[in-house]
Design a protein around this motif. Sequence first.
Motif, PDB file in Angstrom:
ATOM      1  N   PHE A  76       0.845  -1.029   0.179  1.00  0.00           N
ATOM      2  CA  PHE A  76      -0.086  -0.012  -0.016  1.00  0.00           C
ATOM      3  C   PHE A  76       0.950   1.434   0.018  1.00  0.00           C
ATOM      4  N   ASP A  77       0.711   2.060  -1.020  1.00  0.00           N
ATOM      5  CA  ASP A  77       1.618   3.475  -0.944  1.00  0.00           C
ATOM      6  C   ASP A  77       0.566   4.499  -0.826  1.00  0.00           C
ATOM      7  N   GLU A  78       0.570   5.127   0.319  1.00  0.00           N
ATOM      8  CA  GLU A  78      -0.212   6.498   0.898  1.00  0.00           C
ATOM      9  C   GLU A  78      -1.602   6.112   0.168  1.00  0.00           C
ATOM     10  N   PRO A  79      -2.438   4.991   0.619  1.00  0.00           N
ATOM     11  CA  PRO A  79      -3.533   4.859  -0.139  1.00  0.00           C
ATOM     12  C   PRO A  79      -4.778   5.905   0.218  1.00  0.00           C
ATOM     13  N   THR A  80      -4.540   6.637   1.193  1.00  0.00           N
ATOM     14  CA  THR A  80      -5.399   7.768   1.610  1.00  0.00           C
ATOM     15  C   THR A  80      -5.037   8.949   1.238  1.00  0.00           C
ATOM     16  N   SER A  81      -3.762   9.064   0.678  1.00  0.00           N
ATOM     17  CA  SER A  81      -3.268  10.569   0.256  1.00  0.00           C
ATOM     18  C   SER A  81      -4.074  11.485  -0.482  1.00  0.00           C
ATOM     19  N   ALA A  82      -4.798  10.808  -1.395  1.00  0.00           N
ATOM     20  CA  ALA A  82      -5.452  11.616  -2.546  1.00  0.00           C
ATOM     21  C   ALA A  82      -6.990  11.745  -2.037  1.00  0.00           C
ATOM     22  N   LEU A  83      -7.198  11.273  -0.835  1.00  0.00           N
ATOM     23  CA  LEU A  83      -8.729  11.468  -0.511  1.00  0.00           C
ATOM     24  C   LEU A  83      -8.930  12.631   0.371  1.00  0.00           C
ATOM     25  N   ASP A  84     -10.219  13.090   0.373  1.00  0.00           N
ATOM     26  CA  ASP A  84     -10.774  14.089   1.420  1.00  0.00           C
ATOM     27  C   ASP A  84     -10.761  13.511   2.866  1.00  0.00           C
ATOM     28  N   PRO A  85     -10.411  14.282   3.420  1.00  0.00           N
ATOM     29  CA  PRO A  85     -10.536  13.752   5.080  1.00  0.00           C
ATOM     30  C   PRO A  85     -11.591  12.774   5.496  1.00  0.00           C
ATOM     31  N   GLU A  86     -12.803  13.239   4.926  1.00  0.00           N
ATOM     32  CA  GLU A  86     -13.780  12.483   5.477  1.00  0.00           C
ATOM     33  C   GLU A  86     -14.046  11.057   4.832  1.00  0.00           C
ATOM     34  N   LEU A  87     -13.351  10.795   3.775  1.00  0.00           N
ATOM     35  CA  LEU A  87     -13.442   9.608   3.216  1.00  0.00           C
ATOM     36  C   LEU A  87     -12.102   8.618   3.508  1.00  0.00           C
ATOM     37  N   VAL A  88     -11.248   9.185   4.434  1.00  0.00           N
ATOM     38  CA  VAL A  88     -10.138   8.211   4.714  1.00  0.00           C
ATOM     39  C   VAL A  88     -10.617   7.180   5.549  1.00  0.00           C
ATOM     40  N   GLY A  89     -11.313   7.244   6.547  1.00  0.00           N
ATOM     41  CA  GLY A  89     -11.721   6.245   7.710  1.00  0.00           C
ATOM     42  C   GLY A  89     -12.349   4.818   6.885  1.00  0.00           C
ATOM     43  N   GLU A  90     -13.009   5.376   5.720  1.00  0.00           N
ATOM     44  CA  GLU A  90     -13.675   4.138   5.239  1.00  0.00           C
ATOM     45  C   GLU A  90     -12.739   3.365   4.494  1.00  0.00           C
ATOM     46  N   VAL A  91     -11.523   3.818   3.807  1.00  0.00           N
ATOM     47  CA  VAL A  91     -10.570   2.943   3.310  1.00  0.00           C
ATOM     48  C   VAL A  91      -9.562   2.399   4.598  1.00  0.00           C
ATOM     49  N   LEU A  92      -9.252   3.161   5.429  1.00  0.00           N
ATOM     50  CA  LEU A  92      -8.616   2.591   6.619  1.00  0.00           C
ATOM     51  C   LEU A  92      -9.155   1.325   7.262  1.00  0.00           C
ATOM     52  N   GLY A  93     -10.596   1.628   7.273  1.00  0.00           N
ATOM     53  CA  GLY A  93     -11.369   0.400   7.863  1.00  0.00           C
ATOM     54  C   GLY A  93     -11.112  -1.116   7.211  1.00  0.00           C
TER      55      GLY A  93
END
Length: 258
Positions: A176-193
Amino acid sequence: MAETKTLLKIEGLRKHFGALNVLNGVDLSLGQSKKLVLIGPSGSGKTTLLRCINHLEVPNAGHIYLDGELIGEERRGDRILRASASKLASQRREMGFVFQNFYLWPHLTVLENVALGPWRVQRLARKDAMTLAETMLEKVHMAHKRNEYPERLSGGQQQRIGIARALAQQPKVMLFDEPTSALDPELVGEVLGVIQELAAEGRSMVMVTHEIRFARDVADEIVFMDGGVVVESGSPAEVIDNPRHERTQRFLGQLRVG
């Protein structure tokens, strides 16, 4: 307690781009079913290291082994030579790579995006590839979007499709290469989950992230890099909560990790 089998081993890895030395002799290993998280400032070599693991970047020196097999190289007698393109392509299928950006085919549905690799590259029958894709979409909680096109999805949903696509390769290790870096903050949690759920399944992972609290929760080992070298490594409790090196302390202090 039985010793954990080493799945991924990196020895003396070096990479330069012209006069710029990006990796300066990195040694790391990952045990079967373990999660290794790379942290550090921008430009420290984390992404380059990840890309070297599956030879998206070709190292200038050092060796990488997956399950005991040289990656991107092969032994011929007493020499080690570059692997053929077909050999490297086969090896890359053992490593599911999730990028910062999503790189989904805009003209294909969600289901087709995930099934394409197993069908066209791994030569599964189309019906079997579609069944596999359905299973992977369920794993990332996106089966209900199977017939949508990428442009109709949020960034977080597109990244979950990217994860499903990597899982469909049925790899030995997930990268995983920074899988949430291109996301808006409110969308980070769903990917990390989703990533946390995959980690709980016992999948082997190497992940680059700036999400330090998440790293603390999911990692078996944290590696702090700076200047193309491993500054320190250890458990989350050691590296994040009680870092020994002043450079690590300063980095984490700037992030105000609590």
